[in-house]
Design a protein around this motif. Structure first.
Motif, PDB file in Angstrom:
ATOM      1  N   GLN A  68       0.333  -1.544  -0.005  1.00 46.21           N
ATOM      2  CA  GLN A  68       0.143  -0.046   0.094  1.00 46.21           C
ATOM      3  C   GLN A  68       1.207   0.698   0.125  1.00 46.21           C
ATOM      4  O   GLN A  68       0.569   2.230  -0.520  1.00 46.21           O
ATOM      5  CB  GLN A  68      -1.007   0.019   1.226  1.00 46.21           C
ATOM      6  N   PHE A  69       1.833   1.151   1.233  1.00 42.20           N
ATOM      7  CA  PHE A  69       2.645   2.168   0.780  1.00 42.20           C
ATOM      8  C   PHE A  69       3.410   3.021  -0.307  1.00 42.20           C
ATOM      9  O   PHE A  69       3.465   3.914  -1.090  1.00 42.20           O
ATOM     10  CB  PHE A  69       3.731   2.666   1.981  1.00 42.20           C
ATOM     11  N   ASP A  70       3.556   1.923  -0.497  1.00 44.91           N
ATOM     12  CA  ASP A  70       4.955   1.623  -1.978  1.00 44.91           C
ATOM     13  C   ASP A  70       3.514   2.046  -3.339  1.00 44.91           C
ATOM     14  O   ASP A  70       3.932   3.077  -4.266  1.00 44.91           O
ATOM     15  CB  ASP A  70       5.218   0.328  -2.697  1.00 44.91           C
ATOM     16  N   HIS A  71       2.027   1.775  -3.186  1.00 44.18           N
ATOM     17  CA  HIS A  71       1.270   2.779  -4.745  1.00 44.18           C
ATOM     18  C   HIS A  71       0.766   3.816  -4.283  1.00 44.18           C
ATOM     19  O   HIS A  71       1.002   4.968  -4.768  1.00 44.18           O
ATOM     20  CB  HIS A  71       0.161   1.502  -4.555  1.00 44.18           C
ATOM     21  N   ILE A  72       0.880   4.035  -3.142  1.00 43.94           N
ATOM     22  CA  ILE A  72       0.062   5.461  -2.345  1.00 43.94           C
ATOM     23  C   ILE A  72       1.505   6.486  -2.502  1.00 43.94           C
ATOM     24  O   ILE A  72       0.985   7.217  -3.032  1.00 43.94           O
ATOM     25  CB  ILE A  72       0.058   5.633  -1.399  1.00 43.94           C
ATOM     26  N   THR A  73       2.349   6.063  -2.428  1.00 44.82           N
ATOM     27  CA  THR A  73       3.372   7.617  -2.708  1.00 44.82           C
ATOM     28  C   THR A  73       4.580   7.756  -3.625  1.00 44.82           C
ATOM     29  O   THR A  73       5.426   8.670  -3.901  1.00 44.82           O
ATOM     30  CB  THR A  73       4.351   6.759  -0.667  1.00 44.82           C
ATOM     31  N   ARG A  74       3.727   7.170  -4.482  1.00 44.71           N
ATOM     32  CA  ARG A  74       4.509   6.838  -6.301  1.00 44.71           C
ATOM     33  C   ARG A  74       4.901   8.416  -6.841  1.00 44.71           C
ATOM     34  O   ARG A  74       5.577   9.030  -6.641  1.00 44.71           O
ATOM     35  CB  ARG A  74       3.502   6.839  -6.739  1.00 44.71           C
ATOM     36  N   THR A  75       3.904   9.610  -6.000  1.00 43.42           N
ATOM     37  CA  THR A  75       4.439  10.921  -6.467  1.00 43.42           C
ATOM     38  C   THR A  75       4.528  11.815  -4.804  1.00 43.42           C
ATOM     39  O   THR A  75       5.041  12.609  -5.313  1.00 43.42           O
ATOM     40  CB  THR A  75       2.597  11.222  -7.013  1.00 43.42           C
ATOM     41  N   VAL A  76       4.896  10.765  -4.114  1.00 44.22           N
ATOM     42  CA  VAL A  76       4.915  11.990  -2.926  1.00 44.22           C
ATOM     43  C   VAL A  76       5.957  13.145  -2.529  1.00 44.22           C
ATOM     44  O   VAL A  76       6.962  11.636  -2.940  1.00 44.22           O
ATOM     45  CB  VAL A  76       4.316  11.306  -2.021  1.00 44.22           C
ATOM     46  N   ASP A  77       6.439  13.728  -2.002  1.00 40.90           N
ATOM     47  CA  ASP A  77       7.660  14.390  -2.218  1.00 40.90           C
ATOM     48  C   ASP A  77       7.500  14.809  -0.332  1.00 40.90           C
ATOM     49  O   ASP A  77       9.174  13.997  -0.472  1.00 40.90           O
ATOM     50  CB  ASP A  77       7.061  16.042  -2.103  1.00 40.90           C
ATOM     51  N   VAL A  78       7.446  14.982   0.297  1.00 33.13           N
ATOM     52  CA  VAL A  78       7.645  14.530   1.961  1.00 33.13           C
ATOM     53  C   VAL A  78       6.598  13.736   2.642  1.00 33.13           C
ATOM     54  O   VAL A  78       4.842  13.552   2.099  1.00 33.13           O
ATOM     55  CB  VAL A  78       7.117  15.949   2.139  1.00 33.13           C
ATOM     56  N   ALA A  79       6.596  13.146   3.745  1.00 28.71           N
ATOM     57  CA  ALA A  79       6.021  12.294   3.832  1.00 28.71           C
ATOM     58  C   ALA A  79       6.142  12.377   5.961  1.00 28.71           C
ATOM     59  O   ALA A  79       7.216  11.403   5.993  1.00 28.71           O
ATOM     60  CB  ALA A  79       5.656  10.771   4.057  1.00 28.71           C
ATOM     61  N   LEU A  80       5.523  13.083   6.869  1.00 32.25           N
ATOM     62  CA  LEU A  80       5.674  13.258   8.192  1.00 32.25           C
ATOM     63  C   LEU A  80       5.170  13.272   8.781  1.00 32.25           C
ATOM     64  O   LEU A  80       3.697  13.103   8.297  1.00 32.25           O
ATOM     65  CB  LEU A  80       6.282  14.867   8.423  1.00 32.25           C
ATOM     66  N   PRO A  81       5.101  12.380  10.345  1.00 29.93           N
ATOM     67  CA  PRO A  81       6.403  12.513  10.921  1.00 29.93           C
ATOM     68  C   PRO A  81       6.949  11.136   9.518  1.00 29.93           C
ATOM     69  O   PRO A  81       6.454  10.441   8.979  1.00 29.93           O
ATOM     70  CB  PRO A  81       6.007  12.076  12.277  1.00 29.93           C
TER      71      PRO A  81
END
Length: 402
Positions: free
Chosen positions: A7-20
Motif C-alpha cells: 500500500q505504501f509503495d502504491h500510495i507514495t509514487r508521487t509523494v514529495d514529503v511524508a511526516l513524521p
C-alpha cells in the motif's frame, strides 16, 4: 488485501514529503491489523472554475488511498476560500464573496468527483463548523498558537522583511485549515508541498483537542506550460483536465523539454522506473526530445479521453502544424445580422477569444486567418466569411455559417 508495504509503495509514487518519518507506514500497518480504513483529508478552496493537470496531481494521490480501501474526506473550503490562502503569496489575496465561491464549487465539483472513486468518498463543506464558531471559539483557537510560530513560514517572513502588509485574517488561515482536521478527525492530510506548514498546524490543533495527530503527505507542484511557475489558472499557464483532446495534446507539445520528466511522473502517471529511464535518455542524448514529448502528449490525452484518443490527437496536431491543414472536426458558429461583420465581436461570440479587445489584438498581431489567409481588417463582408474556416493563433478554429 495488500500488505502495508505494498500500500505504501502504491500510495507514495508521487509523494514529495511524508511526516513524521515512518508515521504513514505505521498507520497503514495499524489499519490492516484493525480493519479500520484511514480517514484521508484533502481540503480544496474553490477559487477558480476549472481543474488543471496540476491540481489533478493531488486528486490522483487521494484516489490511490481510495484504491487501497481508505476513506477520502474531501473538504470544499467554502468558508476558507473567502479568507484566502496566503501560502506562497507575496501580497494579500483578494477576498471572494460567498456567491463567487459557491459558483466555483458547483462548476468544478463534478470534475473533481470524476477523478475519484465514488464508494469511499466523503464530501464536506467547512462552513459547517467554521461558520458556526462564535467569538469564544475563535479566541480559544488563536490562544493556542504564537505569532512567532506563524512567522516560521517563509512567505510571511519574506513579506515582513520587505515591509509588505500581512493582515490578521491571513494569520487565521492556517488555524482554520487546521480546525478542519479536528472537525473530521483526519488520520492523514494531503496537499501540495506549498501547504506543508498549514498541514503541520493541523497536527498541533488535533493534539490540543485530544486526538491522535494526523500524518502529513505532500506532492510536488506541477510546473506550468511556461516552464517557470507552478501551473495556475490565474497565470494562464495551465491545461484543464476538461480540455478537448487536440488542445490538450497541442499545449503539451509546447512545454519546455526540461519539464518532461516531471510531467511524465505527475501529469501522465508513468511508472517511476520509466520516468528515470526517460530522464537518463534525454540527458545522454539517446532519446529524442520531440518523440518523447509526443509520447507524453499521447499519455496525458489518453488518461482523460480514453484509449486511442492520444494517437488521434497527435494526427490532428500533425495535420495542423506539419501539413498546415485544418482539423477534421471544426466547431460551427452562427453570425449576427448585417451585411458587414465586425470580426473581433464575431470571434468573441464564437469563443475563439475571451473578449472583443483580445480579438482586436489578435488581428493586429496577424494571428487571424480566413481559409488560411491572414486577415488584418476588423470589418469584413458577410459573404467573405460565411462558410469559411477562421483560425485564431495555432489551435483555435471555427466555421462560420448563417
Amino acid at each position: 488485501m495488500s500488505t502495508p508495504a505494498e500500500q505504501f509503495d502504491h500510495i507514495t509514487r508521487t509523494v514529495d514529503v511524508a511526516l513524521p518519518e515512518g508515521a504513514l507506514l505505521s498507520q497503514l500497518e495499524r489499519s490492516v491489523e484493525t480493519g479500520v480504513p484511514l480517514r484521508v483529508k484533502l481540503g480544496v478552496d474553490p477559487t477558480a472554475p476549472d481543474v488543471t493537470l496540476g491540481w489533478a496531481v493531488v486528486f490522483d494521490l487521494l484516489r490511490r488511498f481510495q484504491e487501497m480501501g481508505h476513506t477520502a474526506v474531501l473538504i470544499l473550503g467554502d468558508f476558507t476560500a473567502q479568507v484566502g490562502d496566503p501560502s506562497g503569496k507575496s501580497s494579500t489575496r483578494k477576498r471572494l464573496t460567498d456567491a463567487e465561491v459557491n459558483a466555483y464549487a458547483e462548476h468544478c465539483l463534478p470534475t473533481i468527483k470524476s477523478l475519484l472513486l465514488e464508494e469511499n468518498l466523503e464530501i464536506r463543506r467547512n462552513s459547517e463548523w467554521l461558520g458556526a464558531m462564535d467569538m469564544a471559539d475563535v479566541l480559544k483557537m488563536t490562544a493556542s498558537v504564537t505569532v512567532s510560530r506563524l512567522m516560521d513560514r517563509e512567505d510571511f517572513a519574506a513579506r515582513y522583511r520587505a515591509n509588505e502588509p500581512i493582515s490578521l485574517i491571513e494569520f487565521m488561515y492556517p488555524l482554520l485549515q487546521a480546525t478542519d482536521s479536528v472537525a473530521v478527525e483526519a488520520d492523514v492530510e494531503i496537499g501540495g508541498n506549498d501547504q506543508l506548514l498549514n498541514l503541520l498546524m493541523g497536527r498541533e490543533l488535533q493534539e490540543q483537542a485530544g486526538q491522535r495527530p494526523q500524518s502529513v503527505v505532500t506532492v510536488p507542484l506541477l510546473v506550468g506550460t511556461d516552464g517557470a511557475m507552478k501551473m495556475s489558472q490565474s497565470i494562464g499557464n495551465y491545461i484543464s483536465v476538461r480540455e478537448d483532446a487536440d488542445e490538450m495534446f497541442g499545449k503539451t507539445m509546447s512545454i519546455p523539454d526540461e519539464l518532461m520528466p516531471q510531467w511524465f511522473r505527475l501529469a501522465a502517471g508513468s511508472p517511476l522506473e520509466e520516468v528515470a529511464a526517460i530522464e537518463a535518455g534525454l540527458r545522454d542524448g539517446s532519446l529524442h526530445p520531440g518523440e518523447q514529448k509526443r509520447l507524453l502528449g499521447r499519455r496525458i490525452v489518453e488518461r482523460y479521453h480514453g484509449e486511442g484518443s492520444g494517437e488521434a490527437a497527435e494526427a490532428a496536431f500533425d495535420r495542423v502544424f506539419r501539413e498546415g491543414g485544418i482539423p477534421e472536426e471544426v466547431p460551427v458558429a452562427g453570425l449576427g445580422a448585417g451585411d458587414e461583420i465586425w470580426l473581433p465581436g464575431a470571434l468573441c461570440d464564437a469563443g475563439l477569444v475571451a473578449s472583443n479587445s483580445e480579438g482586436r489584438r489578435m488581428l493586429e498581431q496577424g494571428a487571424v486567418k480566413i481559409d488560411g489567409k491572414r486577415q488584418d481588417d476588423e470589418t469584413v463582408p458577410r459573404s467573405a466569411i460565411v462558410g469559411t474556416v477562421v483560425q485564431v493563433g495555432k489551435r483555435r478554429f471555427v466555421r462560420f455559417v448563417d
